[in-house]
Write an enzyme that holds these catalytic residues in place. Structure first.
Site, PDB file in Angstrom:
ATOM      1  N   GLY A  51      -4.137 -23.814 110.057  1.00 29.78           N
ATOM      2  CA  GLY A  51      -3.974 -24.118 108.648  1.00 29.78           C
ATOM      3  C   GLY A  51      -3.815 -22.860 107.809  1.00 29.78           C
ATOM      4  O   GLY A  51      -3.345 -21.817 108.278  1.00 29.78           O
ATOM      5  N   SER A  52      -4.263 -22.931 106.580  1.00 33.25           N
ATOM      6  CA  SER A  52      -3.913 -21.911 105.600  1.00 33.25           C
ATOM      7  C   SER A  52      -4.561 -20.549 105.821  1.00 33.25           C
ATOM      8  O   SER A  52      -4.156 -19.577 105.186  1.00 33.25           O
ATOM      9  CB  SER A  52      -4.261 -22.414 104.187  1.00 33.25           C
ATOM     10  OG  SER A  52      -3.431 -23.498 103.834  1.00 33.25           O
TER      11      SER A  52
END
Length: 598
Positions: free
Chosen positions: A315-316
């Site tokens: 993810g981020s």
């Protein structure tokens, strides 16, 4: 005409006597010749053969090396214990009394003990891994009973005297113990009943920890059973080497309790925390939940060290690596401004941010602070795909960490370096590749360390039986981005924990904190589709002079979803504990005011 009767010839005694003496002389000469060979020509070989027929080798197990934390706190050690053996030729007449004493103190039933105590032969094993305390209690009770028997026998005639309780012996049979219970259990692993590692470092380092067994040659009876107290020769075993880890048992304990709280609070399936010393790459914490108590029976599923064995799309948090690569290539800076739309199309696929918005005027710090997928893709499109893949490999993605932990996953990256534009876009914001928690912590650590990647290290030293320590060698550090690029990304990450960022709950009073949240979809194996999540937070402090990196990940939380409010507080608590324990003072510098919009 009648034939005359046949006359019998008399024997020749002299000839018979000479033949008899000749045969006897030949036989005696053969015996004499054999005797000369046995006693004069090759006596040693025949003596050795005779000895072999009457002796049998028995293994003497080497003492297993310990597993210690960085300060020498024992995580797994071998404690003295014994195997109780018996000579049935001595125990047969008193089997019932001995079985009664032993059954009351051992986890062996009376019937089994009776069968062994009255068996044929001169050697049987009654019980393994018996503590010295238990054996002392048994011998004390036997002494008391024999004392009473002696008193009784004084008054009895010789033929009515009762036999004393005898025929029990002991052999060294160490037991593996974990004095600190669950601390680092998933890392340390367990040892089986035969003394071999079955999981974790106990399995991976088994050859070093085990040492080299010795052997003893004992006299045996006709059935091949060892004769207790008979003559024997011994080849001493060589003890195993101990492994001193980089883990800090105190910090590990705190992190395990904290991730357990988070997993339960957010109803996640599991969670992990990794803390790394920025300058050395040494792992101070590798905490997992669920965990187990290695001093109790363990289910196989609980043995997994998720921080190294479980991979997921990060993810981020991956945006930290993307921005570092772009800054190193000179494609972005803190002054870069982007107009970020609410929806962005890549190869006919619409990509959005986690929050709905119109056009946003964001700085690069704002892209990180708001965790904008769209802004990240727009920035990443400036870099050729091959260059982007090269940077990812330098940061350690798609390759083992080098720790050498059994079962470690190397993660997955799309093959080759000719990715489609959609693949590059997905990977830029943390989808389309997978990594484990230690890989992610090591990648963020490279940014905290001024752009130098430090290969993560779990084993600090090898400690011999003599107490001398030999440092464990790891791969050399390597520069992955420039110091300037690392500092720019650090400044962007500080905006995440500041006002307007996605993780204000990760801030630590008195310290500048750089961080990044992550929320990524996961594939559910039941349907082969995206419907699970992994939430995470990575950060380091003090941001202006980094000392530690801490990475937190929760797998499939079902009570809310967000790296900032789920992983951020765990990061804050674990990092605060580390900063206080290692007396890292606040630098006194104020967190810079970083524009996130324009």
């Amino acid at each position: 005409m009648k034939k005359p009767p046949r006359l019998l010839k008399l024997g020749r005694p002299a000839l018979r006597l000479r033949v008899t003496f000749g045969v006897m002389a030949l036989v005696l000469s053969l015996f004499a010749g054999r005797l000369i060979v046995l006693q004069g020509v090759d006596p040693d070989r025949y003596a050795l053969a005779a000895t072999k027929e009457n002796t049998k080798p028995f293994v003497l197990h080497a003492s297993r090396g310990s597993i210690l934390d960085r300060n020498g706190v024992p995580l797994s050690v071998s404690e003295d214990a014994v195997a109780i053996t018996a000579d049935p030729t001595q125990t047969g007449k008193v089997a019932s009394q001995l079985a009664g004493v032993l059954a009351s103190r051992l986890s062996v039933d009376y019937a089994t003990l009776m069968k062994k105590l009255t068996a044929k032969g001169r050697y049987v094993i009654l019980a393994n891994k018996v503590s010295p305390q238990t054996w002392n209690q048994i011998t004390a009770e036997l002494k008391e009973r024999n004392k009473a028997l002696k008193e009784q026998n004084k008054a009895l005639p010789e033929e009515q005297k009762k036999p004393l309780l005898a025929g029990l012996y002991t052999e060294a049979d160490p037991v593996r113990s974990h004095p600190n219970g669950t601390i680092a259990a998933n890392v340390v692993g367990i040892v089986g009943a035969e003394g071999k590692g079955l999981a974790g470092l106990e399995y991976g380092l088994n050859d070093k920890l085990s040492g080299q067994d010795g052997k003893a040659m004992y006299e045996v009876d006709a059935r091949g059973n060892k004769i207790p107290n008979a003559d024997h020769t011994v080849e001493e075993p060589k003890p195993g080497v101990s492994a001193q880890l980089t883990l800090d048992a105190d910090l590990q304990w705190f992190a395990e309790r904290r991730i357990e709280q988070a997993v339960k609070q957010y109803k996640a399936s599991s969670g992990s925390v990794v803390t790394v010393d920025v300058k050395t790459g040494e792992i101070l914490v590798m905490a997992n939940y669920p965990s187990f108590d290695p001093n109790k029976p363990v289910k196989t599923a609980a043995l997994k060290n998720r921080a190294l064995e479980q991979v997921y799309e990060p993810g981020s948090v991956q945006k930290v690596v993307t921005m570092a690569a772009l800054a190193d290539a000179g494609l972005i800076s803190l002054d870069t401004k982007l107009q970020v739309p609410g929806v962005y199309t890549v190869q006919r696929r619409s990509i959005k941010d986690a929050f709905d918005h119109g056009v946003l005027n964001l700085t690069m710090a704002g892209v990180i602070a708001k965790s904008s997928n769209v802004g990240t893709i727009m920035a990443a499109q400036q870099m050729p795909v091959g260059d982007f893949v090269h940077y990812l490999k330098k940061f350690g993605f798609g390759e083992p960490t080098g720790i050498g932990f059994p079962g470690e996953s190397r993660g997955l990256m799309p093959p080759g370096d000719e990715w489609s534009e959609l693949t590059r876009s997905n990977v830029a914001f943390g989808q389309g590749l997978s990594a484990n928690a230690v890989q992610m912590a090591a990648a963020v650590n490279a940014v905290a360390n001024g752009g130098v990647y430090m290969p993560p290290k779990l084993i600090k030293d090898w400690v011999g039986a003599d107490g001398n320590a030999t440092p464990n060698q790891t791969a050399a550090p390597r520069r992955v981005v420039s110091e300037s690029a690392a500092k720019q990304v650090t400044t962007m990450m500080e905006a995440v924990t500041g006002k307007g960022g996605t993780a204000p709950l990760a801030a630590i009073a008195g310290y500048r904190v750089a961080g990044k949240t992550g929320t990524a979809q996961e594939v559910d194996s039941a349907c082969g589709c995206y419907r699970k999540w992994a939430t995470s937070f990575a950060g380091f402090a003090p941001a202006d002079n980094p000392r530690f990196v801490t990475y937190v990940v929760l797998q499939d939380p079902t009570n809310g979803r967000g790296g900032g409010f789920q992983g951020g507080p765990v990061f804050r608590d674990v990092m605060s504990y580390a900063l206080q324990k290692y007396a890292v003072p606040p630098t006194g510098a104020k967190q810079p005011v970083i524009p996130i919009t324009w």
